[in-house]
Design an enzyme around this catalytic site. Structure first.
Site, PDB file in Angstrom:
ATOM      1  N   CYS A   1       0.872  -1.170   0.000  1.00 31.58           N
ATOM      2  CA  CYS A   1       0.000   0.000   0.000  1.00 31.58           C
ATOM      3  C   CYS A   1       0.908   1.219   0.000  1.00 31.58           C
ATOM      4  O   CYS A   1       1.528   1.534   1.016  1.00 31.58           O
ATOM      5  CB  CYS A   1      -0.910   0.007   1.227  1.00 31.58           C
ATOM      6  SG  CYS A   1      -1.847   1.543   1.405  1.00 31.58           S
TER       7      CYS A   1
ATOM      8  N   CYS B   1      -0.654   4.473   2.196  1.00 31.94           N
ATOM      9  CA  CYS B   1      -0.717   4.410   3.667  1.00 31.94           C
ATOM     10  C   CYS B   1      -0.260   3.024   4.083  1.00 31.94           C
ATOM     11  O   CYS B   1       0.906   2.694   3.864  1.00 31.94           O
ATOM     12  CB  CYS B   1      -2.089   4.803   4.207  1.00 31.94           C
ATOM     13  SG  CYS B   1      -3.520   4.016   3.440  1.00 31.94           S
ATOM     14  N   SER B   2      -1.144   2.221   4.662  1.00 33.97           N
ATOM     15  CA  SER B   2      -0.704   0.893   5.100  1.00 33.97           C
ATOM     16  C   SER B   2      -1.867  -0.091   5.083  1.00 33.97           C
ATOM     17  O   SER B   2      -1.995  -0.922   5.976  1.00 33.97           O
ATOM     18  CB  SER B   2      -0.096   0.976   6.505  1.00 33.97           C
ATOM     19  OG  SER B   2      -0.991   1.625   7.384  1.00 33.97           O
ATOM     20  N   CYS B   3      -2.700  -0.024   4.045  1.00 28.25           N
ATOM     21  CA  CYS B   3      -3.844  -0.933   3.939  1.00 28.25           C
ATOM     22  C   CYS B   3      -3.366  -2.384   3.918  1.00 28.25           C
ATOM     23  O   CYS B   3      -2.403  -2.724   3.213  1.00 28.25           O
ATOM     24  CB  CYS B   3      -4.640  -0.644   2.669  1.00 28.25           C
ATOM     25  SG  CYS B   3      -5.326   1.024   2.649  1.00 28.25           S
TER      26      CYS B   3
END
Lengths: 112, 211, 91
Positions: free
Chosen positions: B116, B119-121
């Protein structure tokens, strides 16, 4: 990536960067609680993950580099709660003072 | 994920953890204050917060590994998993909430890896919270541009005749890689197979290995 | 943009507004192929600012690495990303 109106710091796909770090850590209770509040606020309809992301992005690159993940999350959650009007800045300030007065460790302060 | 906060209580009755008994930070003060205000304003209850923590703690890569092992042993389930990952999770009894899961399958000629960049999905409602490196600048920046070099840093060197498919989780889907079933595992049952499936193999920075 | 079939060639719009968007910069202006349609999803650009969100078609779009990074050593590797309809122009 530098931050400019059309070239935002968080949009880092393709940037040059160093080796992928190998470190990992378990989460502290306060971090799990931040995570839980974020998820629940979304489920309750007072908050969206895009609202969280928008604040994280607007916090800027320095915050990304100097704060931990859940430090940034708690700041972004708070910003969204203030914007939505869940509580006021004064209520937050008073409550934070009350929490601090309970003790010097997380356990003491959380045990109010 | 440690569960020791359920196991020990301090003399005052608070759940004891080492991370609770160091100096109080301003961020921790904020968390406590925000949580209390959200409870008082009837946005959440204390029980809901605890239940949410327990639910996240119960999610782990073991759930994904069970899914993969089922797909390896049941071709019809494999097809359903690749068609609708969320429905396949529900079929296994895993509550992934509103998460929309897409499963992508590694083969002799295709290797998938998930990132991702914005962000940090991560498929947290199946696998639990992501590892720190997944959220790092290096992984987010480089995986979409030089995936083979990133994979090489994880010890995975892919031959040139394998196509790498990178999946950038930019929106509402979450991704799990179904790693290829290792050679020499034809006699193994589902539980034994699941033990071969690592978290990293389901992100795509590793592979499942026998023995 | 409401009904792009898998296989359709699309270009990602090259605009660069300063607000919250979920279209990565490295894909803007690039050409890819619709891999699958995912259905309508609320527009994150409205959700981010607390507004009621229109539901937009969301697509998985596949790009050749060689079309993203001209100097790549493996141009036939691919990159898939989810892109909302208002960021796509069919070719």
């Amino acid at each position: 990536m530098s931050d400019s109106p059309g070239n935002r710091w968080h949009d880092m796909g393709g940037d040059v960067a160093g080796p992928v770090p190998g470190d990992d850590h378990d989460f502290a209770l306060w971090e799990k609680r931040v995570d839980a509040l974020v998820i629940l606020a979304g489920l309750k309809g007072v908050f969206t993950v895009d609202g969280l992301r928008r604040v994280l992005e607007d916090m800027g690159e320095e915050a990304f580099e100097t704060l931990t993940y859940y430090e940034r999350w708690v700041a972004a959650l708070n910003q969204n709660m203030l914007e939505t009007g869940i509580y006021s800045v004064a209520e937050l300030g008073e409550r934070m003072e009350a929490v601090r007065a309970r003790g010097t460790t997380y356990a003491e302060a959380a045990d109010g | 994920m440690p569960h020791d906060h359920h196991d020990h209580l301090s003399p005052s009755g608070h759940p004891y953890r080492p991370d609770q008994d160091t100096g109080l930070t301003d961020w921790q003060v904020m968390e406590i204050a925000i949580r209390e205000l959200m409870i008082e304003k009837e946005i959440v209850t204390a029980a809901e917060v605890q239940n949410q923590i327990d639910a996240m703690d119960a999610r782990s890569p073991a759930q994904g590994a069970a899914l993969v092992a089922r797909a390896w042993t049941d071709p019809a389930f494999r097809d359903r998993l690749l068609t609708d990952g969320s429905a396949a999770c529900a079929e296994m009894g895993f509550d992934v909430g509103p998460m929309r899961l897409i499963a992508v399958e590694n083969t002799d000629s295709i290797h998938n890896v998930v990132v991702c960049t914005l962000c940090s999905c991560y498929p947290r409602n199946l696998l639990g919270l992501p590892p720190d490196w997944y959220k790092s600048r290096a992984y987010r920046s480089r995986t979409v541009r030089e995936p083979r070099r990133v994979l090489s840093e994880f010890g995975l060197d892919l031959p040139a005749d394998v196509t790498v498919r990178v999946h950038d989780s930019t929106a509402d889907m979450r991704y799990i890689v179904v790693p290829a079933r290792p050679e020499g595992t034809s006699g193994m049952d589902e539980a034994a197979l699941a033990a071969l499936v690592t978290r990293d193999s389901m992100i795509g920075v590793g592979i499942a290995k026998a023995g | 943009m409401d009904n792009l079939a898998p296989g359709t060639s699309v270009r990602v719009r090259a605009m660069r507004p300063p607000g919250h968007v979920r279209t990565p910069g490295y894909l803007r202006g690039r050409i890819g192929i619709v891999e699958r349609a995912l259905g309508p999803f609320p527009n994150p650009e409205q959700l981010a600012y607390g507004h009621a969100a229109a539901r937009l078609p969301l697509y998985r779009v596949r790009f050749r690495m060689g079309d993203l990074w001209p100097s790549t050593e493996t141009p036939d590797d691919t990159l898939d990303a989810e892109i909302y309809a208002h960021w796509l122009e069919p070719l």
